[in-house]
Scaffold this motif. Structure first.
Motif, PDB file in Angstrom:
ATOM      1  N   PHE A 177      11.415  15.266  18.344  1.00  0.00           N
ATOM      2  CA  PHE A 177      12.114  14.275  17.517  1.00  0.00           C
ATOM      3  C   PHE A 177      12.894  14.887  16.367  1.00  0.00           C
ATOM      4  CE2 PHE A 177       8.489  12.234  19.503  1.00  0.00           C
ATOM      5  CZ  PHE A 177       9.120  11.203  20.175  1.00  0.00           C
ATOM      6  N   ASP A 178      12.877  16.212  16.263  1.00  0.00           N
ATOM      7  CA  ASP A 178      13.630  16.933  15.231  1.00  0.00           C
ATOM      8  C   ASP A 178      13.248  16.491  13.821  1.00  0.00           C
ATOM      9  OD1 ASP A 178      15.440  18.940  14.518  1.00  0.00           O
ATOM     10  OD2 ASP A 178      17.088  17.510  14.300  1.00  0.00           O
ATOM     11  N   LEU A 179      11.951  16.207  13.626  1.00  0.00           N
ATOM     12  CA  LEU A 179      11.470  15.837  12.293  1.00  0.00           C
ATOM     13  C   LEU A 179      11.174  17.096  11.501  1.00  0.00           C
ATOM     14  CD1 LEU A 179       8.979  12.902  12.996  1.00  0.00           C
ATOM     15  CD2 LEU A 179      11.326  12.769  12.199  1.00  0.00           C
ATOM     16  N   GLY A 180      11.323  17.000  10.192  1.00  0.00           N
ATOM     17  CA  GLY A 180      10.929  18.091   9.318  1.00  0.00           C
ATOM     18  C   GLY A 180       9.414  18.114   9.156  1.00  0.00           C
ATOM     19  N   HIS A 181       8.910  19.152   8.523  1.00  0.00           N
ATOM     20  CA  HIS A 181       7.464  19.307   8.385  1.00  0.00           C
ATOM     21  C   HIS A 181       6.833  18.145   7.606  1.00  0.00           C
ATOM     22  CE1 HIS A 181       3.756  21.587   8.466  1.00  0.00           C
ATOM     23  NE2 HIS A 181       3.568  21.216   7.218  1.00  0.00           N
ATOM     24  N   GLY A 182       7.443  17.759   6.503  1.00  0.00           N
ATOM     25  CA  GLY A 182       6.889  16.677   5.679  1.00  0.00           C
ATOM     26  C   GLY A 182       6.839  15.349   6.410  1.00  0.00           C
ATOM     27  N   HIS A 183       7.894  15.041   7.151  1.00  0.00           N
ATOM     28  CA  HIS A 183       7.927  13.784   7.893  1.00  0.00           C
ATOM     29  C   HIS A 183       6.931  13.808   9.051  1.00  0.00           C
ATOM     30  CE1 HIS A 183      11.750  13.423   5.687  1.00  0.00           C
ATOM     31  NE2 HIS A 183      11.416  12.149   5.663  1.00  0.00           N
ATOM     32  N   ALA A 184       6.805  14.956   9.708  1.00  0.00           N
ATOM     33  CA  ALA A 184       5.817  15.078  10.785  1.00  0.00           C
ATOM     34  C   ALA A 184       4.401  14.919  10.242  1.00  0.00           C
ATOM     35  CB  ALA A 184       5.980  16.423  11.489  1.00  0.00           C
TER      36      ALA A 184
END
Length: 113
Positions: free
Chosen positions: A93-100
């Motif tokens: 989903f190409d999420l960044g670390h914080g969002h994941a």
């Protein structure tokens, strides 16, 4: 980015903050060495709900959708580490670390892990 040094009129005894050239600057005394932290002008903290809203805006999926997908992938079972879920969310989903990590927190708070 080139860092410029500038003389201080006198060593500060307490932290000083201000805006210099459009950037928020904090000067803290550290024994005889001074550290300069430069960040964005007036940084704001993001609420947890803002993380979830941004994830939905980027992916079109709500936390419940991620729960269904993670269950189908076999990631929602005891013993699964955060790293496995974060890697999946980053890759698919190409999420960044914080969002994941925000999605991982939803799973954990719901007692799914």
């Amino acid at each position: 980015m080139k860092i410029k040094s500038f003389p201080l009129p006198s060593p500060p005894t307490t932290p000083r903050t201000g805006v210099v050239g459009g950037f928020f600057v904090e000067i803290r005394p550290n024994f005889s060495i001074f550290t300069y932290s430069v960040g964005l002008k007036f940084p704001k903290k993001m609420s947890f709900q803002a993380y979830i809203d941004n994830i939905e805006k980027k992916t079109g999926k709500k936390p419940d959708d991620f729960k269904q997908l993670a269950t189908a992938k076999g990631l929602l079972k005891p013993g699964v580490k955060a790293g496995a879920i974060v890697a999946w969310l980053k890759e698919d989903f190409d999420l960044g670390h914080g969002h994941a990590m925000a999605i991982y927190k939803v799973f954990k708070d719901d007692g799914l892990l």
